[in-house]
Design an enzyme around this catalytic site. Structure first.
Site, PDB file in Angstrom:
ATOM      1  N   HIS A 124       0.834  -1.206   0.000  1.00 37.02           N
ATOM      2  CA  HIS A 124       0.000   0.000   0.000  1.00 37.02           C
ATOM      3  C   HIS A 124       0.866   1.252   0.000  1.00 37.02           C
ATOM      4  O   HIS A 124       0.624   2.190  -0.785  1.00 37.02           O
ATOM      5  CB  HIS A 124      -0.909  -0.028   1.227  1.00 37.02           C
ATOM      6  CG  HIS A 124      -1.751   1.202   1.403  1.00 37.02           C
ATOM      7  ND1 HIS A 124      -3.038   1.305   0.938  1.00 37.02           N
ATOM      8  CD2 HIS A 124      -1.477   2.390   2.006  1.00 37.02           C
ATOM      9  CE1 HIS A 124      -3.528   2.496   1.233  1.00 37.02           C
ATOM     10  NE2 HIS A 124      -2.598   3.179   1.890  1.00 37.02           N
ATOM     11  N   GLU A 125       1.874   1.288   0.856  1.00 37.05           N
ATOM     12  CA  GLU A 125       2.705   2.485   0.969  1.00 37.05           C
ATOM     13  C   GLU A 125       3.589   2.685  -0.265  1.00 37.05           C
ATOM     14  O   GLU A 125       3.730   3.808  -0.762  1.00 37.05           O
ATOM     15  CB  GLU A 125       3.564   2.416   2.238  1.00 37.05           C
ATOM     16  CG  GLU A 125       2.783   2.311   3.539  1.00 37.05           C
ATOM     17  CD  GLU A 125       1.799   3.456   3.761  1.00 37.05           C
ATOM     18  OE1 GLU A 125       1.966   4.516   3.129  1.00 37.05           O
ATOM     19  OE2 GLU A 125       0.864   3.272   4.558  1.00 37.05           O
ATOM     20  N   GLU A 189      -6.259   6.506  -1.633  1.00 36.92           N
ATOM     21  CA  GLU A 189      -6.103   5.414  -0.677  1.00 36.92           C
ATOM     22  C   GLU A 189      -6.616   4.099  -1.258  1.00 36.92           C
ATOM     23  O   GLU A 189      -5.977   3.046  -1.122  1.00 36.92           O
ATOM     24  CB  GLU A 189      -6.858   5.748   0.625  1.00 36.92           C
ATOM     25  CG  GLU A 189      -6.244   6.872   1.438  1.00 36.92           C
ATOM     26  CD  GLU A 189      -4.832   6.570   1.898  1.00 36.92           C
ATOM     27  OE1 GLU A 189      -4.529   5.387   2.182  1.00 36.92           O
ATOM     28  OE2 GLU A 189      -4.026   7.505   1.982  1.00 36.92           O
TER      29      GLU A 189
END
Length: 259
Positions: A124-125, A189
């Site tokens: 995700h990051e 996100e």
């Protein structure tokens, strides 16, 4: 207002993995330079953990995810040029910055039952970086300021009285936050969830760990604001979206693990 519209028309690019058009008014070099400076400041101000097990896991998973992202076409630095730092803090969080800088807080490690769990977060990051979300956020702030300035000037030229101008500008501020800034933040996100699972699955980490992990994350802390007031999608929205991704990412995991 014309300047803001021109910025939208001329400052767009496409996120390779999803095909989404994004605003881009600032260059990679400028944002990376700012990120590196900020990261160095954090290292000088926050305690850094030397825990050997946690650090080994951070390095192992981080470099493997970066290698996977690059294999999937991401324009990223080689994994040996990335810096993965473990900060001593109770925060249940992690982040990645342009320029190959990644920070995890020790507070999130109790939620990792395996490398698969860490890979959910790491993917995700890293996806935030590969999708240029840092540049996009700065660009949104710039466009919002440009539009606000143009509106203020327009009100002045139009001879609108001060009280009404203040009401209009306050309405613009609220409208741009809830109608522009926050929705795009939630979009980024969700996009990072999607791209991150592609990276982690291709690296051989089980994407099915994503749902229980984000459920554990959601259980941290107290009440959260309604989704439309948040920078992140709501728990149920996120979980449903991740479940829909499984037919896409599970074959990547099976291929990577020879199943």
């Amino acid at each position: 207002m014309i300047l803001a519209v021109a910025a939208f028309l001329t400052g767009c690019q496409t996120v390779d993995e999803t095909g989404r058009s994004q605003l881009s008014l600032v260059g990679d070099t400028e944002v990376s330079s700012m990120a590196v400076q900020q990261f160095e400041q954090m290292k000088s101000e926050m305690p850094i953990s030397n825990d050997p097990q946690m650090n080994a896991q951070l390095q192992r998973v981080g470099k493997k995810i970066v290698d996977s992202a690059r294999a999937n076409g991401a324009d990223l630095l080689p994994s040996d040029q990335w810096e993965f730092v473990l900060f001593e803090s109770d925060q249940v969080n992690a982040f990645a910055m342009p320029g190959g800088k990644v920070g995890f807080y020790t507070g999130i490690f109790p939620l990792f039952d395996s490398d698969d769990d860490m890979a959910v977060v790491m993917g995700h990051e890293i996806a935030h970086v590969s999708a240029d979300h840092g540049q996009e956020k700065v660009s949104h702030q710039m466009a919002n300021q440009m539009a606000g300035t143009a509106l203020s000037i327009g009100l002045g030229i139009g001879g609108v009285d001060r009280d009404l101008s203040q009401v209009v500008m306050a309405s613009y501020g609220a409208g741009s936050t809830y109608g522009f800034i926050l929705p795009y933040s939630r979009t980024m996100e969700s996009e990072a969830d999607h791209i991150g699972l592609i990276y982690s699955s291709s690296a051989g980490y089980d994407p099915r760990r994503a749902v229980p992990f984000w459920q554990k994350m959601a259980a941290q802390g107290g009440e959260r604001p309604p989704e439309f007031l948040s920078t992140h999608p709501g728990e149920s929205t996120r979980i449903k979206a991740i479940e829909k991704m499984m037919p896409e990412v599970l074959p990547l995991y099976y291929k990577a693990t020879g199943q």
